[in-house]
Design a protein around this motif. Structure first.
Motif, mmCIF file in Angstrom:
data_model
loop_
_atom_site.group_PDB
_atom_site.id
_atom_site.type_symbol
_atom_site.label_atom_id
_atom_site.label_comp_id
_atom_site.label_asym_id
_atom_site.label_seq_id
_atom_site.Cartn_x
_atom_site.Cartn_y
_atom_site.Cartn_z
ATOM 1 N N ARG A 48 0.833 -1.208 0.000
ATOM 2 C CA ARG A 48 0.000 0.000 0.000
ATOM 3 C C ARG A 48 0.864 1.252 0.000
ATOM 4 O O ARG A 48 1.803 1.364 0.813
ATOM 5 C CB ARG A 48 -0.923 0.016 1.231
ATOM 6 C CG ARG A 48 -2.002 -1.054 1.216
ATOM 7 C CD ARG A 48 -2.823 -1.014 2.493
ATOM 8 N NE ARG A 48 -2.003 -1.219 3.670
ATOM 9 C CZ ARG A 48 -1.662 -2.421 4.157
ATOM 10 N NH1 ARG A 48 -2.090 -3.517 3.560
ATOM 11 N NH2 ARG A 48 -0.901 -2.524 5.226
ATOM 12 N N VAL A 109 -5.688 11.010 -2.848
ATOM 13 C CA VAL A 109 -5.626 9.559 -2.648
ATOM 14 C C VAL A 109 -6.051 8.834 -3.924
ATOM 15 O O VAL A 109 -5.426 7.845 -4.325
ATOM 16 C CB VAL A 109 -6.499 9.134 -1.455
ATOM 17 C CG1 VAL A 109 -6.632 7.607 -1.403
ATOM 18 C CG2 VAL A 109 -5.906 9.646 -0.152
ATOM 19 N N LEU A 113 -3.726 6.115 -5.859
ATOM 20 C CA LEU A 113 -4.176 4.744 -6.112
ATOM 21 C C LEU A 113 -4.174 4.442 -7.611
ATOM 22 O O LEU A 113 -3.806 3.332 -8.033
ATOM 23 C CB LEU A 113 -5.575 4.531 -5.526
ATOM 24 C CG LEU A 113 -5.669 4.595 -3.999
ATOM 25 C CD1 LEU A 113 -7.103 4.343 -3.545
ATOM 26 C CD2 LEU A 113 -4.728 3.592 -3.336
ATOM 27 N N ALA A 121 -4.721 2.742 0.375
ATOM 28 C CA ALA A 121 -3.545 3.458 0.857
ATOM 29 C C ALA A 121 -3.546 3.460 2.375
ATOM 30 O O ALA A 121 -4.556 3.150 3.015
ATOM 31 C CB ALA A 121 -3.545 4.897 0.340
#
Length: 283
Positions: A48, A109, A113, A121
């Motif tokens: 991640r 985010v 991603l 994440a």
């Protein structure tokens, strides 16, 4: 005590945090090679990407000069955003309304991603950066895209600034002025509308792992135990329980405290966590 002396005392508490913005911030690379490298592909060991969320008055570079390279060296894909800008206030971040900053975090985010191909994440935030993401998790769909939130000295339930927030009642119009000029500050005062809505029904949301790292010497988020969260998947860490000699205050805990950094690494990879002690400062 005269009101002007109360005001000076308040400024003496806030200035260490504000001083972070006085450092030059020329590029994300200044925080350490590898930050915001959109060609980075998460490894099997660390699948991640980690998104770093700065605090009030800070930015994506200066808040993370210590932690970003610490994580990059440990083979994490690490990203940091600037958020909380206000029109007409250049080069100052983390001062806008927290709900709007949460929308910026959502967009960032999604970008991370998409670039990494990861499904989720992990978020690490300092001060406001440990609080604001909870709005994203609770109200903007972030819980589906975030595995863990690690808050370093977060303003989880607001702050009294050792009682200094009551000063605004002695200065007519002060609260309204702060709300217009630095709404992020008023959002973080105990009892604010933002905090009341955020914490209604519980501190956490299902599916997200929460860690809070606090110091008993915090001079900005007071009382320091107000930083801790309640919930079924919460780990609250007082750094002095790991190393009694650690006297880091609010700003130092996020900028340079390697004992805190070790706790961050444990939170990001709990399956391979190792004990945190005073020796972690040299690890």
């Amino acid at each position: 005590m005269p009101r002007w002396k109360h005001l000076l005392r308040a400024l003496s508490v806030l200035l260490p945090a504000v001083a972070v913005t006085l450092l030059p911030a020329t590029s994300a690379d200044a925080a350490g090679g590898g930050l915001n490298d959109y060609s980075c592909q998460p490894s099997a060991a660390h699948p991640r990407p980690v998104v770093l969320v700065h605090g009030t008055f800070a930015n994506s570079v200066n808040n993370w000069r210590g932690l970003a390279p610490y994580l990059v060296r440990r083979d994490y894909c690490v990203y940091a955003l600037d958020h909380g800008q206000l029109p007409g206030v250049p080069r100052v971040h983390g001062i806008g309304p927290l709900d709007r900053s949460a929308e910026q975090l959502k967009t960032f985010v999604d970008r991370v991603l998409a670039a990494t191909g990861a499904a989720q994440a992990d978020l690490v935030g300092h001060s406001q950066g440990g609080l604001m993401p909870r709005h994203y998790l609770k109200f903007l769909g972030g819980a589906a895209k975030v595995n863990a939130l690690v808050g370093i000295a977060p303003t989880s339930h607001g702050t009294t600034l050792n009682g200094l927030t009551k000063l605004v009642t002695h200065f007519p119009g002060a609260r309204e002025l702060l709300s217009r000029t630095v709404p992020a500050l008023t959002d973080q005062v105990v009892g604010s509308a933002f905090l009341t809505r955020l914490n209604a029904g519980g501190d956490t949301v299902p599916g997200v792992h929460y860690t809070v790292i606090a110091t008993r010497y915090d001079d900005v988020v007071t009382p320091y135990r107000s930083q801790f969260l309640d919930g079924p998947d919460v780990r609250n860490v007082l750094i002095q329980d790991r190393c009694a000699f650690d006297r880091s205050e609010h700003t130092a805990l996020g900028l340079a405290d390697r004992i805190a950094f070790h706790e961050v690494a444990n939170a990001l990879d709990p399956a391979h966590a190792t004990p945190t002690t005073c020796l972690s400062a040299i690890g």
